[in-house]
Design a protein around this motif. Structure first.
Motif: not given
Ligand code: SAM
Length: 269
Positions: A249-269
């Motif tokens: 709670h402390r580390l994320t509220s104080e923005k010292r550790l971030s939680r990031i979501v990533y969306l990735v794609e495997k290229p069609a070719r």
């Protein structure tokens, strides 16, 4: 320095006990059996990025209790396979599916996500991994495996809840990682490995607010149910886990550790 403290064995072994269900309800609002920083609203948003159809087969990496995988299978009517290294988690997942009428569409398997995945090449139509990437130290190899089992042109979504975003002491890192093996990375490392493994990064978003909110509620709810929890966890584990949730709670509220979501794609070719 913090000692190692078990969260997953204890939680998954007692998952259906009333007090844990009450804590999940108080923490997440809607309980889908998650054991992470995600809420139903957020999970729904991530699912929508995967462009799923009922004939698709999704792999959930680190599926925990199996609750989110069950929710995914029922909301999209697709097939879902969940893997997790924790045997108690997979056993709980199996039991929950057995009586649910979803057994023909959902499978769970004990598997270590740090190793070669037990699936053929180009097998899945999508992949999902919530708040677990931090337990996979050989990140590049993990992405290469994901790319191998995902069909061309298809997508994977994952969160990394411990991207270093500010000053953090060694004691804070020890507390944050007291529940097991952790890999902390600075911004840019996931992006670099995503590209090196042959994925294309489609989107990334800072979703730290959910971790700050959920960890705060989780800590408060656990404190309210201390007496019942102590019977399951014992005093030392209870107090250790409270320190863990307070640190998140402390580390994320104080923005010292971030939680990031990533969306990735495997290229069609
Ligand atoms: C924070 S929980 C998230 C569980 C689930 N994704 C959810 O949202 O409820 C992290 C999960 O990672 C699993 N895990 C840790 N190391 C793993 C590994 N090497 N391979 C597979 N699963 C692992 C744990 O057993 C745990 O279930």
């Amino acid at each position: 320095m913090a000692n190692r403290i078990d969260l997953f064995d204890s939680t998954y072994s007692h998952f259906t006990q009333q007090v844990l269900e009450t804590i999940r309800k108080e923490t997440f609002g809607q309980d889908i059996g998650q054991n992470s920083w995600t809420t139903l609203e957020e999970y729904d948003r991530f699912i929508s990025w995967l462009d799923l159809r009922p004939d698709h087969h999704v792999l959930e990496v680190a599926s925990g209790s199996g609750g989110p995988a069950r929710y995914l299978a029922s909301s999209v009517s697709c097939r879902v396979t969940g893997i997790d290294a924790n045997e108690a988690g997979i056993a709980t997942a199996y039991q929950s599916v057995a009586g649910s009428g979803q057994a023909d569409r959902i499978t769970f398997k004990v598997a270590d996500a740090n190793s070669r995945l037990p699936f053929d090449d180009n097998f899945f139509d999508a992949m999902l991994c919530i708040d677990s990437m931090n337990h996979f130290p050989d990140r590049l190899k993990v992405f290469q495996e994901w790319r191998r089992v995902l069909r061309p042109g298809r997508r994977a979504v994952f969160t990394d809840p411990v991207v270093i975003a500010g000053p953090v002491t060694n004691d804070e890192l020890a507390l944050r990682s007291s529940i097991g093996l952790f890999l902390f990375v600075p911004p840019g490392v996931n992006e670099q490995f995503i590209e090196a493994s042959g994925f294309r990064l489609l989107k990334q978003e800072d979703v730290s607010a959910n971790a700050a909110l959920v960890s705060g509620r989780w800590h408060a709810s656990r404190q309210r149910h201390k007496e019942a929890l102590m019977k399951i966890e014992g005093e030392e584990r209870f107090e250790g886990l409270q320190e863990f949730f307070a640190a998140v709670h402390r580390l994320t509220s104080e923005k010292r550790l971030s939680r990031i979501v990533y969306l990735v794609e495997k290229p069609a070719r």
